[in-house]
Design a protein around this motif. Sequence first.
Motif, mmCIF file in Angstrom:
data_model
loop_
_atom_site.group_PDB
_atom_site.id
_atom_site.type_symbol
_atom_site.label_atom_id
_atom_site.label_comp_id
_atom_site.label_asym_id
_atom_site.label_seq_id
_atom_site.Cartn_x
_atom_site.Cartn_y
_atom_site.Cartn_z
ATOM 1 N N GLU A 1 0.838 -1.195 0.000
ATOM 2 C CA GLU A 1 0.000 0.000 0.000
ATOM 3 C C GLU A 1 0.877 1.250 0.000
ATOM 4 O O GLU A 1 1.868 1.316 0.730
ATOM 5 C CB GLU A 1 -0.918 0.008 1.236
ATOM 6 C CG GLU A 1 -1.899 -1.146 1.273
ATOM 7 C CD GLU A 1 -2.982 -0.948 2.326
ATOM 8 O OE1 GLU A 1 -2.815 -0.049 3.187
ATOM 9 O OE2 GLU A 1 -3.998 -1.670 2.278
ATOM 10 N N PHE A 2 0.502 2.210 -0.832
ATOM 11 C CA PHE A 2 1.180 3.507 -0.851
ATOM 12 C C PHE A 2 0.344 4.478 -1.674
ATOM 13 O O PHE A 2 -0.597 4.085 -2.369
ATOM 14 C CB PHE A 2 2.600 3.410 -1.421
ATOM 15 C CG PHE A 2 2.689 2.789 -2.792
ATOM 16 C CD1 PHE A 2 2.429 3.539 -3.942
ATOM 17 C CD2 PHE A 2 3.043 1.454 -2.956
ATOM 18 C CE1 PHE A 2 2.514 2.978 -5.200
ATOM 19 C CE2 PHE A 2 3.125 0.873 -4.217
ATOM 20 C CZ PHE A 2 2.865 1.642 -5.344
ATOM 21 N N LEU B 1 11.123 -2.766 0.086
ATOM 22 C CA LEU B 1 10.491 -4.080 -0.047
ATOM 23 C C LEU B 1 11.430 -5.173 0.433
ATOM 24 O O LEU B 1 12.633 -5.152 0.152
ATOM 25 C CB LEU B 1 10.121 -4.347 -1.503
ATOM 26 C CG LEU B 1 8.810 -3.770 -2.040
ATOM 27 C CD1 LEU B 1 8.732 -3.990 -3.536
ATOM 28 C CD2 LEU B 1 7.606 -4.385 -1.359
ATOM 29 N N TYR B 2 10.868 -6.145 1.135
ATOM 30 C CA TYR B 2 11.624 -7.338 1.523
ATOM 31 C C TYR B 2 10.674 -8.526 1.503
ATOM 32 O O TYR B 2 9.600 -8.482 2.115
ATOM 33 C CB TYR B 2 12.242 -7.189 2.913
ATOM 34 C CG TYR B 2 13.075 -8.394 3.305
ATOM 35 C CD1 TYR B 2 14.358 -8.552 2.795
ATOM 36 C CD2 TYR B 2 12.564 -9.387 4.143
ATOM 37 C CE1 TYR B 2 15.118 -9.653 3.127
ATOM 38 C CE2 TYR B 2 13.321 -10.495 4.478
ATOM 39 C CZ TYR B 2 14.599 -10.628 3.965
ATOM 40 O OH TYR B 2 15.363 -11.728 4.278
ATOM 41 N N ILE C 1 6.213 -4.464 1.949
ATOM 42 C CA ILE C 1 6.835 -3.203 2.348
ATOM 43 C C ILE C 1 7.188 -3.302 3.826
ATOM 44 O O ILE C 1 6.317 -3.521 4.671
ATOM 45 C CB ILE C 1 5.894 -2.013 2.092
ATOM 46 C CG1 ILE C 1 5.711 -1.790 0.584
ATOM 47 C CG2 ILE C 1 6.447 -0.750 2.742
ATOM 48 C CD1 ILE C 1 4.768 -0.660 0.236
ATOM 49 N N VAL C 2 8.487 -3.140 4.144
ATOM 50 C CA VAL C 2 8.913 -3.199 5.537
ATOM 51 C C VAL C 2 9.171 -1.804 6.108
ATOM 52 O O VAL C 2 9.244 -1.639 7.327
ATOM 53 C CB VAL C 2 10.169 -4.074 5.702
ATOM 54 C CG1 VAL C 2 9.871 -5.512 5.333
ATOM 55 C CG2 VAL C 2 11.348 -3.532 4.889
ATOM 56 N N GLU C 3 9.321 -0.820 5.223
ATOM 57 C CA GLU C 3 9.460 0.556 5.692
ATOM 58 C C GLU C 3 8.997 1.502 4.595
ATOM 59 O O GLU C 3 9.303 1.302 3.414
ATOM 60 C CB GLU C 3 10.898 0.872 6.083
ATOM 61 C CG GLU C 3 11.072 2.257 6.692
ATOM 62 C CD GLU C 3 12.403 2.460 7.384
ATOM 63 O OE1 GLU C 3 12.618 3.555 7.928
ATOM 64 O OE2 GLU C 3 13.233 1.531 7.392
ATOM 65 N N LEU D 1 2.516 -3.209 9.419
ATOM 66 C CA LEU D 1 3.115 -1.939 9.006
ATOM 67 C C LEU D 1 2.444 -0.835 9.817
ATOM 68 O O LEU D 1 1.266 -0.526 9.625
ATOM 69 C CB LEU D 1 2.903 -1.714 7.508
ATOM 70 C CG LEU D 1 3.666 -0.557 6.862
ATOM 71 C CD1 LEU D 1 5.171 -0.808 6.900
ATOM 72 C CD2 LEU D 1 3.220 -0.363 5.416
ATOM 73 N N ALA D 2 3.190 -0.265 10.754
ATOM 74 C CA ALA D 2 2.614 0.687 11.700
ATOM 75 C C ALA D 2 3.476 1.935 11.777
ATOM 76 O O ALA D 2 4.665 1.904 11.447
ATOM 77 C CB ALA D 2 2.501 0.041 13.083
#
Length: 602
Positions: free
Chosen positions: A25-26, A227-228, A232-234, A302-303
């Motif tokens: 998501e973005f 991405l990992y 999405i990790v960050e 993802l927070a």
Amino acid sequence: MTGVVVRSLGVQLSASAHLLVSDVEFAIAPGEVMGLVGESGSGKTTVSLAMLGYARKGTRIAPGSRITIDGTDILNLAPAALRAARGSLVAYVPQDPSASLNPAITIGEQLIEGLTTGSSATGREDARAHIARILAEVSLPATHSFLARYPSQLSGGQQQRVVIAMAVAGHARLIVLDEPTTGLDASTQTEVLHMVSRLCATYRIAAIYVSHDLAVISHVADHVAVLYAGRIVERSGRDRLFGSPAHPYTRALLRSSPSITQRRYLMAIPGQAPSIDMRSRGCAFRTRCDFADEKCLIEPKLAPVDQDGDDSVRCFHPRTGPLIAPGAASPTLRARAPETAPALSVAALSASYGYRIILRDISFDIVSGECLAVVGESGSGKSTLSRCIVGLHHRWTGRMTLHGTPLENSSARRSNDVRRRIQYIFQNPYGSLNPRRTVGASIAVAVEHFFGGRQAEVESRVATVLERVGLHSDFAHRFPNELSGGEKQRAAIARALVCNPNILVCDEVTSALDVSVQAAIVELLRSLMTDGLGLIFVTHNLAVVRSLADRIAVLNAGGIVELAATERVLAQPEADYTRHLLSHTLDLRPARASAEHPLLVL
């Protein structure tokens, strides 16, 4: 609704429920560029292709995914409407422009074609006028002679500009750029990046810029998504991500990145990302993370990193531990002993293709255990020099010696022992390994040719050299298509090393690798130099040069304009051309320097 909004994007294998990417998501506002980074296999290209409503053969976009571009959900379009949207609503710029341009059609016709067909077609005169304006934006002439050229008559940088012009000409609201500057020299890369930023701002186009080069992303992107393992990790603003990254994976990527301003060891990320069928519940990065604990057996969401910020991270331990790992101190340059006889000596070498002179009066020498970097823009003669040294290009004059013994111009006229002692590693590992042979069989060919021996002895040599380059001996039974890009490059290095060479010529061997694999290859080459191997490292990446090379030879228009110790060339260049290269070389650019992040200070 303007801009781009992606919600719950997933791409899965058609034959199973395994997800290649999930929960992506973005949002991108008009005129903004979002950088998409991560290692090979992280899902960058899968996400970028999904933005066109496209999934590669054997995969499909998962139900529930939404991609909205200027209010249009492209995943709900009928096939005909989706085809029309590709180019008019969303455009794609691939990594290799030569593969996306039709070699049999002139540049002018290819530029006009998209404007004179379809429901929004214009007349040819109006199309030509529009193309002329767009070509001016990308710094290309709109003259009849230029438009009459075929793709093969353009340089790589010109081809990339044409492809970007085609994407902008169709009034697309989103442009997806997939590694568009990989393989370009520093000055061309900088020009393309400036052009992308200017076009997006001028025409209010949203863009996704996919790259493994963090320095490029730090200069072109407004926001960055890391991405990992398909997630999405960050997700953060550019300045905050490069100034104070939160996820351990992002921090590990930065430790792997070379710097033009500081010579240091490059810290490769240990281990490998999990395969699709091995992505179990929990944090996908936990097996490679120094801070993983029992909590990480549960998959993090993802927070937000901070309660009052827009930055998000998928981690239970954000911003934990130092950004610079222990042991990352700068490696020392080896002093050249003046009395040491050179391993390879080149004197007054000139080379040509037909009547065209490519190299003029090249002279240098290297001693055992030394790395000489050969740098310059595309067309400066770097690859021709490499081919002359290994005997693949024989139209040269001058003198070349290996430990005092003169070398013949052609490899065919050199002895078997001389061919063994000078080995060449090509830029593209995909093309240098036989796809119909196992890795072990390809290496065994070199062993049998130069050393002979019984089958057991050959297999032992193959297993030993694979272990030496960090690959398990079981890799001998794999075919090239079963290896990642970094593993292929290691296999190509193993095939050269099994010959026990004195000189290793590396021609852009790290240009297409992600930063972690690049770090592993650079440190591997450094360890080989301690065993006495001499390196000629051909590249356009001055940041890698600073971490590895002892001396630099700067080529311009076929001649050496500067030859000196690495620190002297990079800190106090004498030639105007060297200063030009340095001024166009990108380094990681945080918004602010910090005690935590000194390696990114310019």
